[in-house]
Design a protein around this motif. Structure first.
Motif, PDB file in Angstrom:
ATOM      1  N   GLY A 236       0.659  -1.272   0.022  1.00  0.00           N
ATOM      2  CA  GLY A 236      -0.084   0.029   0.083  1.00  0.00           C
ATOM      3  C   GLY A 236       0.901   1.354  -0.025  1.00  0.00           C
ATOM      4  O   GLY A 236       0.468   2.273   0.050  1.00  0.00           O
ATOM      5  N   GLY A 237       2.365   1.143   0.205  1.00  0.00           N
ATOM      6  CA  GLY A 237       3.150   2.193   0.002  1.00  0.00           C
ATOM      7  C   GLY A 237       2.984   2.833  -1.736  1.00  0.00           C
ATOM      8  O   GLY A 237       2.199   2.524  -2.153  1.00  0.00           O
ATOM      9  N   SER A 238       4.278   3.405  -1.770  1.00  0.00           N
ATOM     10  CA  SER A 238       4.449   3.972  -3.415  1.00  0.00           C
ATOM     11  C   SER A 238       5.706   3.743  -3.735  1.00  0.00           C
ATOM     12  O   SER A 238       6.599   3.750  -2.977  1.00  0.00           O
ATOM     13  N   ASP A 239       5.714   3.632  -4.832  1.00  0.00           N
ATOM     14  CA  ASP A 239       7.264   3.812  -5.788  1.00  0.00           C
ATOM     15  C   ASP A 239       8.094   4.909  -5.392  1.00  0.00           C
ATOM     16  O   ASP A 239       9.196   4.931  -5.301  1.00  0.00           O
ATOM     17  N   GLN A 240       7.081   6.281  -5.251  1.00  0.00           N
ATOM     18  CA  GLN A 240       7.986   7.511  -5.030  1.00  0.00           C
ATOM     19  C   GLN A 240       8.792   7.330  -3.553  1.00  0.00           C
ATOM     20  O   GLN A 240       9.803   7.773  -3.370  1.00  0.00           O
ATOM     21  N   LEU A 241       7.941   6.683  -2.683  1.00  0.00           N
ATOM     22  CA  LEU A 241       8.415   6.608  -1.267  1.00  0.00           C
ATOM     23  C   LEU A 241       9.965   5.680  -1.300  1.00  0.00           C
ATOM     24  O   LEU A 241      10.841   5.925  -0.729  1.00  0.00           O
ATOM     25  N   VAL A 242       9.633   4.641  -1.992  1.00  0.00           N
ATOM     26  CA  VAL A 242      10.559   3.612  -2.065  1.00  0.00           C
ATOM     27  C   VAL A 242      11.806   4.311  -2.719  1.00  0.00           C
ATOM     28  O   VAL A 242      12.975   3.927  -2.363  1.00  0.00           O
ATOM     29  N   ASP A 243      11.449   5.072  -3.853  1.00  0.00           N
ATOM     30  CA  ASP A 243      12.672   5.733  -4.590  1.00  0.00           C
ATOM     31  C   ASP A 243      13.397   6.582  -3.643  1.00  0.00           C
ATOM     32  O   ASP A 243      14.653   6.457  -3.786  1.00  0.00           O
ATOM     33  N   ILE A 244      12.840   7.317  -2.695  1.00  0.00           N
ATOM     34  CA  ILE A 244      13.346   8.352  -1.840  1.00  0.00           C
ATOM     35  C   ILE A 244      14.221   7.378  -1.033  1.00  0.00           C
ATOM     36  O   ILE A 244      15.535   7.826  -0.634  1.00  0.00           O
ATOM     37  N   ILE A 245      13.898   6.419  -0.411  1.00  0.00           N
ATOM     38  CA  ILE A 245      14.351   5.309   0.622  1.00  0.00           C
ATOM     39  C   ILE A 245      15.761   4.783  -0.252  1.00  0.00           C
ATOM     40  O   ILE A 245      16.662   4.861   0.652  1.00  0.00           O
ATOM     41  N   LYS A 246      15.350   4.463  -1.072  1.00  0.00           N
ATOM     42  CA  LYS A 246      16.511   3.796  -2.028  1.00  0.00           C
ATOM     43  C   LYS A 246      17.683   4.886  -2.263  1.00  0.00           C
ATOM     44  O   LYS A 246      18.885   4.658  -2.172  1.00  0.00           O
ATOM     45  N   LYS A 247      17.289   5.966  -2.865  1.00  0.00           N
ATOM     46  CA  LYS A 247      18.317   6.947  -3.265  1.00  0.00           C
ATOM     47  C   LYS A 247      19.003   7.322  -1.933  1.00  0.00           C
ATOM     48  O   LYS A 247      20.418   7.531  -2.272  1.00  0.00           O
ATOM     49  N   ARG A 248      18.552   7.319  -1.004  1.00  0.00           N
ATOM     50  CA  ARG A 248      19.197   8.023   0.239  1.00  0.00           C
ATOM     51  C   ARG A 248      19.891   6.846   1.038  1.00  0.00           C
ATOM     52  O   ARG A 248      20.447   6.831   1.989  1.00  0.00           O
TER      53      ARG A 248
END
Length: 351
Positions: A236-248
């Motif tokens: 139920g999360g989002s690709d956008q949140l995951v991208d932020i977490i992965k990028k950082r």
């Protein structure tokens, strides 16, 4: 060494524990010691629940917190349980431990929030003096239920000990009921802690559908995420949140047994560990509370191995990489890596 004398692989494996709430880590053995000292509390009717261990169900796990709160109402008892918890983690092969706890005051025993923290730190120092084979650090916790004013008071207290504790206080944790208070009320205290030099561990996405809050927390950003159960798209999360977490590259503290018993994930095999691990994202296995959830770090590694078909080499690497995510300085990380590498040949030559 004979077969009978060999320590099981997962226990012999050197380990890091980065998400251990002090009170939730108190073992049933320690609880029984405290109960004997407090007969007036009449806790005997809870003994069956306390002794149930791994068969303890969800409701009983959280009932345990009420009992623990009654039992740990003085400086003497905080000191005692901290020492016991540290020694039990060491016996399980944990070489580096970050304990976390919310400073508490108790008028009936004259315990203040400051003396609470002092008791924890004194227990850490005594274990070191007694040559217990573990490096222990401490995070002061902000309980969401206390609101922003108490949160800022906790930051001030953390600053005092960050300066005076000779490196024992390394960070702050934000935890407590995720359904109370909004993230926006804690951004300022967490920024203040960051500006002091404290690291930040933030419980996030323990309940679903709070995307705005998660984005606020990621704007800090935290140095580690606690649980992160509903962050990925499949939950139920989002690709956008995951991208932020992965990028950082924000490490995620994953607590398998706690989440299964807490019923936030359907099963071990359905745990979000697999999503993040398969992404190659920084993950660290933790207990959350080894006492309440009747587990230990060795068991969490064993569960991960069997649930996700990991090899012993992958389990080793998972443990070794965890060193990267600790809040202690680089020289401590370097010493731990050397210690891990010293132990590795003996571990893999057992069989």
């Amino acid at each position: 060494m004979s077969t009978e004398m060999r320590i099981p692989f997962h226990q012999a494996l050197p380990k890091v524990e980065l998400h251990a709430h002090l009170n939730a880590s108190i073992s049933s053995i320690t609880m029984e010691k405290l109960i004997l000292q407090k007969p007036h509390l009449n806790i005997q009717h809870n003994m069956t629940m306390i002794r149930k261990g791994q068969t303890r169900i969800f409701e009983e796990c959280f009932e345990m917190f009420k009992v623990i709160h009654q039992l740990t109402d003085s400086v003497e008892h905080i000191f005692m349980v901290t020492k016991d918890v540290i020694k039990e983690f060491a016996a399980d092969g944990v070489k580096y431990l970050e304990l976390r706890s919310t400073p508490r005051e108790e008028k009936s025993t004259a315990m203040t929030k400051k003396s609470y923290v002092e008791a924890v730190l004194e227990a850490i120092r005594q274990c070191k003096q007694e040559d217990v084979d573990i490096d222990v650090r401490f995070l002061l916790s902000i309980d969401r239920r206390g609101g922003p004013t108490v949160a800022m008071e906790t930051v001030k207290l953390a600053e005092e000990f960050f300066i005076s504790s000779d490196g024992l206080v390394v960070g702050m944790d934000l935890s407590g009921d995720p359904a109370v208070e909004h993230a926006k009320n804690f951004i300022a205290p967490l920024h203040a802690a960051r500006n002091i030099g404290l690291k930040l561990a933030v419980h996030m996405a323990e309940i679903p559908n709070k995307h705005e809050e998660w984005e606020m927390f990621l704007g800090l950003p935290p140095d580690r995420i606690g649980h992160g159960t509903f962050l990925h798209p499949e939950a139920g999360g989002s690709d956008q949140l995951v991208d932020i977490i992965k990028k950082r590259q924000i490490p995620i503290e994953l607590c398998l047994t706690s989440n299964v018993k807490g019923q936030t994930v359907p099963s071990y095999s359905g745990h979000h560990f697999q999503y993040w691990y398969n992404c190659g994202h920084p993950c660290v296995l933790c207990t959350d509370g080894k006492g309440v959830f009747a587990t230990n770090v060795s068991q969490e590694y064993q569960i991960a191995e069997s649930s996700f078909s990991l090899s012993k080499a992958q389990i080793w690497e998972l443990s070794y990489q965890s060193i990267n995510y600790i809040f202690a300085p680089e020289n401590v990380k370097s010493d731990l890596r050397s210690h891990w590498n010293d132990l590795k040949p003996g571990l893999f030559n057992q069989s």
